[in-house]
Design a protein around this motif. Structure first.
Motif, short mmCIF file in Angstrom:
data_model
loop_
_atom_site.label_atom_id
_atom_site.label_comp_id
_atom_site.label_asym_id
_atom_site.label_seq_id
_atom_site.Cartn_x
_atom_site.Cartn_y
_atom_site.Cartn_z
N THR A 145 4.66 -3.21 -14.46
CA THR A 145 3.39 -3.15 -13.75
C THR A 145 3.11 -4.38 -12.89
O THR A 145 2.26 -4.33 -12.00
CB THR A 145 2.23 -2.95 -14.75
OG1 THR A 145 2.30 -3.94 -15.78
CG2 THR A 145 2.32 -1.57 -15.39
N ASN A 187 0.82 -1.21 0.00
CA ASN A 187 0.00 0.00 0.00
C ASN A 187 0.85 1.26 0.00
O ASN A 187 0.39 2.34 0.40
CB ASN A 187 -0.98 0.03 1.19
CG ASN A 187 -2.14 0.97 0.96
OD1 ASN A 187 -2.60 1.15 -0.17
ND2 ASN A 187 -2.62 1.59 2.02
N VAL A 221 2.33 7.62 -8.24
CA VAL A 221 1.50 8.83 -8.26
C VAL A 221 2.27 10.00 -8.88
O VAL A 221 3.36 10.35 -8.42
CB VAL A 221 1.07 9.21 -6.82
CG1 VAL A 221 0.11 10.39 -6.85
CG2 VAL A 221 0.42 8.01 -6.12
N CYS A 240 0.82 -1.35 -4.47
CA CYS A 240 1.25 0.03 -4.29
C CYS A 240 0.70 0.94 -5.39
O CYS A 240 0.10 0.48 -6.36
CB CYS A 240 2.78 0.11 -4.27
SG CYS A 240 3.57 -0.31 -5.83
N SER A 241 0.93 2.23 -5.23
CA SER A 241 0.49 3.22 -6.20
C SER A 241 1.70 4.04 -6.67
O SER A 241 2.56 4.40 -5.87
CB SER A 241 -0.53 4.18 -5.57
OG SER A 241 -1.64 3.49 -5.06
N VAL A 289 3.75 -3.34 -9.37
CA VAL A 289 2.66 -2.56 -8.79
C VAL A 289 1.60 -3.50 -8.24
O VAL A 289 1.07 -3.31 -7.13
CB VAL A 289 2.05 -1.60 -9.84
CG1 VAL A 289 0.89 -0.81 -9.24
CG2 VAL A 289 3.11 -0.65 -10.37
N ARG A 332 3.15 4.46 -1.58
CA ARG A 332 2.91 5.48 -2.62
C ARG A 332 4.25 6.01 -3.11
O ARG A 332 5.00 6.60 -2.33
CB ARG A 332 2.06 6.64 -2.07
CG ARG A 332 0.61 6.27 -1.80
CD ARG A 332 0.41 5.61 -0.43
NE ARG A 332 0.48 6.56 0.68
CZ ARG A 332 0.69 6.19 1.94
NH1 ARG A 332 0.87 4.91 2.26
NH2 ARG A 332 0.71 7.10 2.89
#
Length: 326
Positions: A249, A231, A260, A257-258, A252, A233
């Motif tokens: 990807t 989780n 951003v 996770c992100s 990810v 960022r």
């Protein structure tokens, strides 16, 4: 007025000192007698013709400055003649006077000197928006900051600490470690001699960083994807390394996770009142002594080219400032 002018694209040596007319204040604009100018990496890209915004020739670089308001245009209500201010204006700062939009102009506390204020808008604006609005950094989380001794990086260390995070910084030499620790990092990694991924994993008991602030890109981004917590960022700030990383990807997905994007300039344009609220929160921190912008070097206006060379050498820490008026 005196100004350092760019008439053709090239390296810093193409800049020339000239006398040019003072700008005339327009509707919604603020005219500022410039005392100090904050130097940013995009200024060097702009004079080289490599920035996304290419002003018409001739122009003066300088995205941000501080000084005294000498005139306000029709409709301006947030600042008045005589106010001490800092401003983000995109271009034109390397001069004795500059025009700035009202929404990009902010009164500064009495205890904030002009040099600190001049280097504040772009880097702190970017960093606060990144950590608070985009990264949603929470007290107790681990924040990993790449390029931690640089202009935006040192801001991220300082603001991250002020927001209650445990901060890990990365730098390229041992000489830069002390300043990063002084500004709040509990751990500093020299990426030229250590593995970022391995060190972060060790420091976090194998979990990784919750928020990663990346103005570097390239290898730093690649390693970040290997040491980000579930989780987490990963904040994409810029690409100072010169290489724009490619994202796998599957990582990810596996990390939950992100990744951003952070584009502070567009955020400020779309949400001016939220941006102003961010600045008020930061200026309250300045007034209370919770944050203190770091200035490493000063140059007079006529030595603006030398200031740019110093920034490009990557030997500076914090901000490089051009002094226009003492």
């Amino acid at each position: 007025m005196k100004a350092l002018v760019c008439k053709e694209f090239g390296d810093p040596d193409i800049l020339v000192m000239e006398d040019i007319p003072e700008p005339e204040v327009k509707k919604g604009m603020v005219k500022i007698e410039v005392h100090s100018v904050g130097l940013n990496f995009p200024d060097t890209l702009m004079i080289a013709g490599k920035y996304q915004f290419k002003p018409p020739f001739p122009f003066s670089p300088g995205m941000e400055s501080s000084g005294i308001v000498t005139a306000v245009g029709e409709g301006v209500t947030k600042v008045s003649v005589g106010d001490r201010v800092m401003a983000n204006h995109g271009v034109g700062g390397f001069a004795e006077y500059v025009l700035a939009p009202e929404d990009g102009t902010y009164k500064i506390p009495d205890n904030m000197p002009y040099d600190q204020a001049a280097g504040f808008p772009v880097t702190y604006g970017t960093t606060y928006h990144a950590l608070v609005d985009r990264g949603e950094l929470k007290p107790g989380e681990v924040l990993l900051v790449h390029g931690a001794a640089g202009g935006v990086g040192l801001n991220a260390v300082e603001l991250g600490k002020a927001l209650g995070a445990t901060v890990i910084g990365t730098v390229g030499s041992d000489e830069k470690m002390d300043i990063v620790k002084q500004y709040g990092a509990e751990h500093v990694i020299n990426y030229s001699t250590e593995s970022i991924r391995d060190c972060v994993k060790e420091l976090t008991d194998g979990k990784g960083a919750d928020v990663i602030y990346d103005p570097v890109g390239g290898d730093a981004f690649d390693q970040s994807m290997r040491c980000i917590n579930w989780n987490g960022r990963l904040l994409v700030i810029g690409f100072a390394s010169g290489r724009i990383a490619e994202l796998k990807t599957n990582l990810v997905l596996l990390k939950g996770c992100s990744v951003v994007g952070v584009f502070w300039g567009e955020f400020a344009r779309r949400y001016p009142e939220q941006n102003r609220a961010n600045f008020q929160a930061m200026l309250d921190m300045v007034e209370s002594g919770k944050i203190k912008p770091h200035v490493s070097m000063h140059f007079p206006l006529e030595q603006g080219a030398d200031a740019m060379k110093a920034l490009l050498s990557r030997k500076t820490t914090g901000k490089v400032i051009i002094t226009v008026k003492d």
